[in-house]
Design an enzyme around this catalytic site. Structure first.
Site, PDB file in Angstrom:
ATOM      1  N   ASP A  83      16.155  -8.726 -15.916  1.00  0.00           N
ATOM      2  CA  ASP A  83      15.550 -10.104 -15.502  1.00  0.00           C
ATOM      3  C   ASP A  83      16.864 -10.925 -15.472  1.00  0.00           C
ATOM      4  O   ASP A  83      17.695 -11.069 -16.323  1.00  0.00           O
ATOM      5  CB  ASP A  83      14.615 -10.409 -16.754  1.00  0.00           C
ATOM      6  CG  ASP A  83      13.746 -11.705 -16.399  1.00  0.00           C
ATOM      7  OD1 ASP A  83      13.586 -11.876 -15.197  1.00  0.00           O
ATOM      8  OD2 ASP A  83      13.375 -12.358 -17.377  1.00  0.00           O
ATOM      9  N   HIS A  84      16.620 -11.603 -14.375  1.00  0.00           N
ATOM     10  CA  HIS A  84      17.739 -12.827 -14.130  1.00  0.00           C
ATOM     11  C   HIS A  84      19.218 -12.361 -14.210  1.00  0.00           C
ATOM     12  O   HIS A  84      19.803 -13.013 -14.978  1.00  0.00           O
ATOM     13  CB  HIS A  84      17.474 -13.909 -14.864  1.00  0.00           C
ATOM     14  CG  HIS A  84      16.131 -14.798 -14.440  1.00  0.00           C
ATOM     15  ND1 HIS A  84      16.180 -15.614 -13.331  1.00  0.00           N
ATOM     16  CD2 HIS A  84      14.986 -14.740 -14.920  1.00  0.00           C
ATOM     17  CE1 HIS A  84      14.814 -16.015 -13.150  1.00  0.00           C
ATOM     18  NE2 HIS A  84      14.082 -15.561 -14.119  1.00  0.00           N
ATOM     19  N   ASP A 105      19.470 -13.072  -9.769  1.00  0.00           N
ATOM     20  CA  ASP A 105      19.160 -14.373  -9.444  1.00  0.00           C
ATOM     21  C   ASP A 105      20.552 -15.143  -8.712  1.00  0.00           C
ATOM     22  O   ASP A 105      21.164 -15.760  -9.490  1.00  0.00           O
ATOM     23  CB  ASP A 105      18.494 -15.033 -10.764  1.00  0.00           C
ATOM     24  CG  ASP A 105      18.082 -16.510 -10.373  1.00  0.00           C
ATOM     25  OD1 ASP A 105      18.351 -16.985  -9.373  1.00  0.00           O
ATOM     26  OD2 ASP A 105      17.764 -17.076 -11.458  1.00  0.00           O
ATOM     27  N   GLY A 190       9.424 -21.089 -20.082  1.00  0.00           N
ATOM     28  CA  GLY A 190       9.187 -21.578 -21.535  1.00  0.00           C
ATOM     29  C   GLY A 190       7.913 -21.960 -21.600  1.00  0.00           C
ATOM     30  O   GLY A 190       6.922 -21.862 -20.709  1.00  0.00           O
ATOM     31  N   HIS A 223       7.368 -15.878 -11.269  1.00  0.00           N
ATOM     32  CA  HIS A 223       8.171 -16.140 -12.550  1.00  0.00           C
ATOM     33  C   HIS A 223       7.314 -17.184 -13.593  1.00  0.00           C
ATOM     34  O   HIS A 223       6.642 -17.874 -12.990  1.00  0.00           O
ATOM     35  CB  HIS A 223       9.533 -16.536 -12.257  1.00  0.00           C
ATOM     36  CG  HIS A 223      10.467 -15.351 -12.198  1.00  0.00           C
ATOM     37  ND1 HIS A 223      11.385 -14.840 -12.732  1.00  0.00           N
ATOM     38  CD2 HIS A 223      10.424 -14.566 -11.273  1.00  0.00           C
ATOM     39  CE1 HIS A 223      12.021 -13.930 -12.373  1.00  0.00           C
ATOM     40  NE2 HIS A 223      11.446 -13.772 -11.240  1.00  0.00           N
ATOM     41  N   SER A 225       5.173 -17.068 -15.554  1.00  0.00           N
ATOM     42  CA  SER A 225       3.585 -17.107 -15.284  1.00  0.00           C
ATOM     43  C   SER A 225       2.629 -16.604 -16.463  1.00  0.00           C
ATOM     44  O   SER A 225       1.670 -16.263 -16.423  1.00  0.00           O
ATOM     45  CB  SER A 225       3.233 -16.195 -13.991  1.00  0.00           C
ATOM     46  OG  SER A 225       3.532 -16.654 -12.951  1.00  0.00           O
ATOM     47  N   SER A 226       3.206 -17.262 -17.396  1.00  0.00           N
ATOM     48  CA  SER A 226       2.454 -17.069 -18.714  1.00  0.00           C
ATOM     49  C   SER A 226       1.170 -18.210 -18.669  1.00  0.00           C
ATOM     50  O   SER A 226       1.607 -19.276 -17.998  1.00  0.00           O
ATOM     51  CB  SER A 226       3.484 -17.422 -20.042  1.00  0.00           C
ATOM     52  OG  SER A 226       3.958 -16.383 -20.677  1.00  0.00           O
TER      53      SER A 226
HETATM   54 ZN   LIG Z   1      12.250 -15.659 -14.651  1.00  0.00          ZN
END
Ligand SMILES: [Zn+2]
Length: 349
Positions: A83-84, A105, A190, A223, A225-226
């Site tokens: 990730d990233h 990224d 976050g 991203h 996307s909680s």
């Molecule tokens: Zn992300």
């Protein structure tokens, strides 16, 4: 089952018209929670590690745990994703470990904070694509800059400063050859994404739809996307936490995205909240307990519950047995021969 290519997993999701959750891991219990949910819902799954996770858990511990998950769950396709990635070197080292997918990224410079120029992003992403595809490994790129900061990575801000320009997305996809593309539509990393339930002024689903229309064969990635459900915030706060009220991305907006080309949905915060709430509850209700298993077990179960809900909502549930994994070496040949230049068309919606 060996770890599978994320490209294959996303191609299959496109054919089936569903999305696949990508869940972040830092330790054994989180990996177990994801696998419990995948097994229960019969879901293919993307497991991902940030640079922070790799440093926290140490590369080898984390990767061997993923290998154990694959061995113990021969019926579940698992892609292991960086990730990233902030640089070519981060992606190269993940590939060397055996990750089957990397995110470069390049929307930020190597410091992981400063937005880069379009050409810098294209250059570094193209280099990673060449290197990764030669080895059969999938690449996700990012165009536009997400809001917030997570694990020390991010430009900060609300997420509205650098919304993806659909024209640039097309040029970026063509010049880099990425398999999947993360776009910025107002979401942030976050817990503090939105200060009220998001509407079209802050969550730009229209931009996502415009990009999908122009890039119908590129797998889009959401991203940040909680959903940050209130009930998870409430548990944390009830047992001594102090989270400020906050809103995430409603599941119905993610489902709208999935109907418009989103194949990978990144979820981390919801799992963090579930774990923290469960641990706080044990501490508050039974302060005499001190065996870590007494709180890690409910924490693992709380995370598995959230993951399994998302798997069902994203549509990946029930699809674990749809296909046999293509070996990574065969993926390398297919990239080389140009076979993978053609993408499966997106299921009708
Ligand atoms: Zn992300």
């Amino acid at each position: 089952m060996p770890l599978v290519s994320m490209r294959q997993l996303l191609d299959e999701a496109a054919k089936g018209g569903y999305g696949v959750g990508a869940f972040n891991v830092n330790d054994m219990e989180q990996i177990q929670a994801i696998m419990m949910a995948a097994k229960q819902t019969k879901s293919p799954v993307i497991v991902q590690a940030s640079r922070g996770a790799r440093a926290f858990a140490e590369d080898l511990y984390l990767f061997k745990l993923i290998q154990a998950a694959a061995e113990l769950n021969p019926d579940i396709p698992i892609a292991m994703h960086q990730d990233h990635g902030n640089s070519f070197e981060t992606c190269r080292s993940a590939i060397a470990l055996g990750y089957t997918s990397v995110m470069m990224d390049g929307s930020l410079k190597e410091d992981g904070k400063t937005p880069s120029t379009f050409d810098e992003n294209v250059d570094v992403t193209r280099r990673v694509v060449d290197y990764a595809h030669e080895r059969g490994v999938t690449v996700e790129g990012e165009i536009g800059v997400l809001g917030g900061v997570e694990d020390g990575h991010g430009a900060g801000g609300s997420g509205l400063e650098h919304i993806t320009d659909p024209d640039q997305a097309v040029e970026f996809a063509e010049r880099t050859g990425v398999d999947a593309l993360a776009i910025a539509i107002g979401t942030s990393h976050g817990a503090y994404k939105f200060n009220k339930k998001p509407d079209g002024s802050v969550l730009k689903m229209d931009v996502l739809i415009a990009i999908h229309k122009r890039l119908p064969y590129t797998h889009l990635v959401m991203h940040g996307s909680s959903s940050v459900p209130k009930e998870l915030q409430d548990i944390v706060n009830k047992y001594g936490g102090s989270l400020k009220p906050t809103w995430g991305v409603p599941v119905e907006e993610i489902q709208l995205g999935i109907r418009n080309g989103v194949r990978k949905v990144n979820v981390d915060t919801d799992n963090r909240l579930a774990i923290t709430g469960a641990i706080r509850k044990v501490f508050a209700e039974t302060p005499e307990k001190f065996d870590p298993r007494d709180y890690m077990k409910p924490a693992r179960e709380a995370m598995a519950k959230v993951v399994s809900e998302r798997m069902t909502e994203f549509g990946q549930a029930g699809h674990a047995g749809d296909y046999t994994p293509i070996p990574i070496s065969k993926m390398a040949e297919d990239y080389k021969s140009g076979k993978l230049d053609t993408r499966p068309s997106v299921a009708a919606h």
